[in-house]
Scaffold this motif. Structure first.
Motif, short mmCIF file in Angstrom:
data_model
loop_
_atom_site.label_atom_id
_atom_site.label_comp_id
_atom_site.label_asym_id
_atom_site.label_seq_id
_atom_site.Cartn_x
_atom_site.Cartn_y
_atom_site.Cartn_z
N LYS A 15 0.85 -1.19 0.00
CA LYS A 15 0.00 0.00 0.00
C LYS A 15 0.89 1.24 0.00
CE LYS A 15 -4.29 -1.43 0.43
NZ LYS A 15 -5.40 -1.00 -0.40
N LEU A 16 0.44 2.27 -0.69
CA LEU A 16 1.16 3.53 -0.73
C LEU A 16 1.10 4.20 0.64
CD1 LEU A 16 2.59 5.56 -2.63
CD2 LEU A 16 0.36 6.61 -2.98
N VAL A 17 2.23 4.72 1.11
CA VAL A 17 2.31 5.43 2.38
C VAL A 17 2.96 6.78 2.12
CG1 VAL A 17 3.20 5.43 4.74
CG2 VAL A 17 2.56 3.27 3.65
N ILE A 18 2.28 7.88 2.47
CA ILE A 18 2.79 9.23 2.27
C ILE A 18 3.06 9.84 3.64
CG2 ILE A 18 2.22 11.53 1.39
CD1 ILE A 18 0.47 10.14 -0.71
N PHE A 19 4.23 10.49 3.77
CA PHE A 19 4.58 11.14 5.04
C PHE A 19 5.44 12.36 4.74
CE2 PHE A 19 7.81 8.08 4.04
CZ PHE A 19 9.01 8.67 4.40
N GLU A 20 5.47 13.30 5.71
CA GLU A 20 6.29 14.49 5.55
C GLU A 20 7.74 14.18 5.84
OE1 GLU A 20 5.00 18.09 7.35
OE2 GLU A 20 2.92 17.78 6.73
N LEU A 31 14.54 2.40 4.98
CA LEU A 31 13.40 1.77 5.64
C LEU A 31 12.98 2.72 6.76
CD1 LEU A 31 14.58 -1.92 5.88
CD2 LEU A 31 13.00 -0.90 4.24
N VAL A 32 11.74 3.18 6.71
CA VAL A 32 11.27 4.20 7.64
C VAL A 32 10.05 3.68 8.39
CG1 VAL A 32 10.40 6.57 7.83
CG2 VAL A 32 12.04 6.01 6.05
N GLU A 33 10.05 3.83 9.72
CA GLU A 33 8.90 3.47 10.52
C GLU A 33 7.93 4.65 10.50
OE1 GLU A 33 8.18 2.95 15.19
OE2 GLU A 33 9.61 1.53 14.32
N VAL A 34 6.68 4.40 10.10
CA VAL A 34 5.69 5.46 9.96
C VAL A 34 4.47 5.13 10.80
CG1 VAL A 34 4.20 6.68 8.32
CG2 VAL A 34 6.48 5.98 7.62
N GLU A 35 4.02 6.10 11.60
CA GLU A 35 2.80 5.97 12.39
C GLU A 35 1.63 6.40 11.52
OE1 GLU A 35 0.87 8.53 15.92
OE2 GLU A 35 2.90 7.79 16.30
N THR A 36 0.65 5.53 11.34
CA THR A 36 -0.50 5.82 10.49
C THR A 36 -1.40 6.86 11.14
OG1 THR A 36 -0.46 3.56 9.67
CG2 THR A 36 -2.47 4.79 9.31
N GLN A 37 -1.78 7.88 10.38
CA GLN A 37 -2.68 8.91 10.86
C GLN A 37 -4.02 8.90 10.12
OE1 GLN A 37 -0.01 12.27 10.34
NE2 GLN A 37 0.38 12.31 12.55
N PHE A 44 -2.10 5.06 2.86
CA PHE A 44 -2.09 5.72 4.16
C PHE A 44 -1.35 7.05 4.11
CE2 PHE A 44 -2.01 1.14 4.76
CZ PHE A 44 -3.10 0.95 5.61
N ILE A 45 -1.72 7.93 5.04
CA ILE A 45 -0.94 9.13 5.33
C ILE A 45 -0.50 8.98 6.76
CG2 ILE A 45 -1.01 11.63 5.66
CD1 ILE A 45 -2.94 11.80 3.33
#
Length: 70
Positions: A15-20, A31-37, A44-45
């Motif tokens: 799934k696509l994950v977008i983050f700042e 490899l980045v750990e991202v918290e889903t908002q 996800f963003i």
């Protein structure tokens, strides 16, 4: 125009994950750990919480191949 303050990647489920973030902090291949908002059908963003690993810049690719039609 693309928003240069946002980066994107793919989750384990593709799934696509977008983050700042900026490429200086998160180089391509990291490899980045991202918290889903926010969750959507397309992906996800979220907010980056940690860089798991970054690619080695000095390591050349092991093999380059040119794809040909079958």
């Amino acid at each position: 125009n693309k928003d240069e303050t946002r980066l994107q990647g793919r989750s384990r489920g593709n799934k696509l994950v977008i983050f700042e973030g900026e490429l200086e902090n998160y180089p391509v291949g990291s490899l980045v750990e991202v918290e889903t908002q926010e969750a959507y059908l397309w992906g996800f963003i979220g907010r980056a919480t940690e860089v798991g690993s970054t690619p080695k810049r000095s390591a050349p690719p092991k093999m380059l191949i040119e794809l040909q039609p079958v």
